[in-house]
Write an enzyme that holds these catalytic residues in place. Structure first.
Site, PDB file in Angstrom:
ATOM      1  N   ASP A  96     -53.311 -32.718 -23.167  1.00 37.52           N
ATOM      2  CA  ASP A  96     -54.027 -31.949 -22.283  1.00 37.52           C
ATOM      3  C   ASP A  96     -55.524 -32.016 -22.576  1.00 37.52           C
ATOM      4  OD1 ASP A  96     -54.237 -29.679 -20.394  1.00 37.52           O
ATOM      5  OD2 ASP A  96     -54.037 -28.217 -22.025  1.00 37.52           O
ATOM      6  N   ASP A  98     -57.962 -29.013 -21.085  1.00 39.04           N
ATOM      7  CA  ASP A  98     -58.661 -27.556 -21.139  1.00 39.04           C
ATOM      8  C   ASP A  98     -58.043 -26.546 -22.031  1.00 39.04           C
ATOM      9  OD1 ASP A  98     -60.906 -27.567 -18.972  1.00 39.04           O
ATOM     10  OD2 ASP A  98     -59.275 -28.380 -18.014  1.00 39.04           O
TER      11      ASP A  98
END
Ligand code: NAG
Length: 260
Positions: A96, A98
């Site tokens: 991922d 953010d």
């Protein structure tokens, strides 16, 4: 003012508020201008609480289309290209962006690692990006051990230029953005069964449990990061991934690491 929309959502996440962060479908389809900024990033967090029963993702094709009399199920089309020869036999790790590797906001900060212009409805806005401590070392080592794939629920027009700047070593073999997520009960879910990889050779590193709600047993959780300069989670995760990289079956090894 714009940045407060993002900050607010993230503060709730930090405090593990029992409030739900769910957004209705109609709100997403017709974002009012105050939602545009929130809509750029993947801020739709599901908080702890009773989890809905999991659907069997493979039995729920997103759409079916007819082509020359052949029924093609969308869910059977792989999100990833074929494995490159130098990645053969490696575990695929979905990573991922953010609050896992970086934190971004519209609020100007003088210590930003990157400032990325993003156009929203005809206006260019500057996005200020902070890198999580040890992210460079982390990505470099991960790239040696795994087939790494970036998978973000954020929009490509933001996440792609950020990843260009972040991924100095060319670690990510592929990049998947919001349109590759499944929108499920107000959240963008990363459905690992659509990647085109063996699930027992797939891991996901994500700060948001909602992202891997279909595949919790493939997850390496990581605490959300915003701006703590003393954070060393990525450094501490490297020995864990060293162990996992040798696994024949990620489920068994993750169970061992969890102490079961
Ligand atoms: C992993 O999954 C694949 C495909 O489902 C299967 O053929 C293989 O035997 C599995 N490997 C292990 C170690 O369970």
């Amino acid at each position: 003012m714009e940045s407060s929309v993002i900050t607010q959502v993230q503060k709730e996440d930090v405090q593990v508020s029992p409030k739900t962060g769910q957004v209705s479908r109609s709100a997403l389809k017709q974002p009012r201008s105050c939602n545009i900024f929130k809509a750029l990033f993947c801020c739709l967090q599901v908080q702890d609480g009773p989890k809905p029963p999991l659907p069997p993702p493979s039995q729920q094709p997103l759409l079916e289309s007819q082509d020359n009399g052949m029924v093609v199920k969308q869910s059977e089309i792989s999100l990833l290209p074929e494995v490159k020869s130098h990645d053969e036999g490696k575990i695929c790790v979905v990573i991922d962006l953010d609050e896992t590797l970086v934190h971004s906001s519209f609020k100007p900060i003088n210590n930003a690692d990157f400032i990325v212009p993003v156009e929203i409805e005809g206006t260019t806005h500057q996005v200020y990006v902070l890198k999580r401590p040890y992210v460079d070392e982390f990505l470099q080592r991960m790239g040696e051990m795994f087939e790494c794939v970036l998978f973000t629920a954020s929009l490509a027009k933001y996440a792609d230029p950020v990843t260009d700047l972040l991924d100095q070593f060319g670690v990510f073999r592929a990049r998947l953005f919001r349109e590759s997520c499944v929108f499920h009960q107000g959240c963008y879910v990363k459905d690992l069964s659509r990647l085109g990889r063996d699930l027992n050779k797939t891991l996901i590193l994500d700060n948001s449990p909602a992202s891997y709600i279909f595949h919790p047993n493939n997850a390496v959780p990581v605490v959300s990061w915003f701006d703590d300069v003393d954070d060393a989670e990525l450094l501490h995760l490297l020995p864990v991934f060293e162990e996992l990289s040798k696994a024949e079956d990620v489920y068994a090894r993750l169970d061992e690491l969890r102490g079961h």
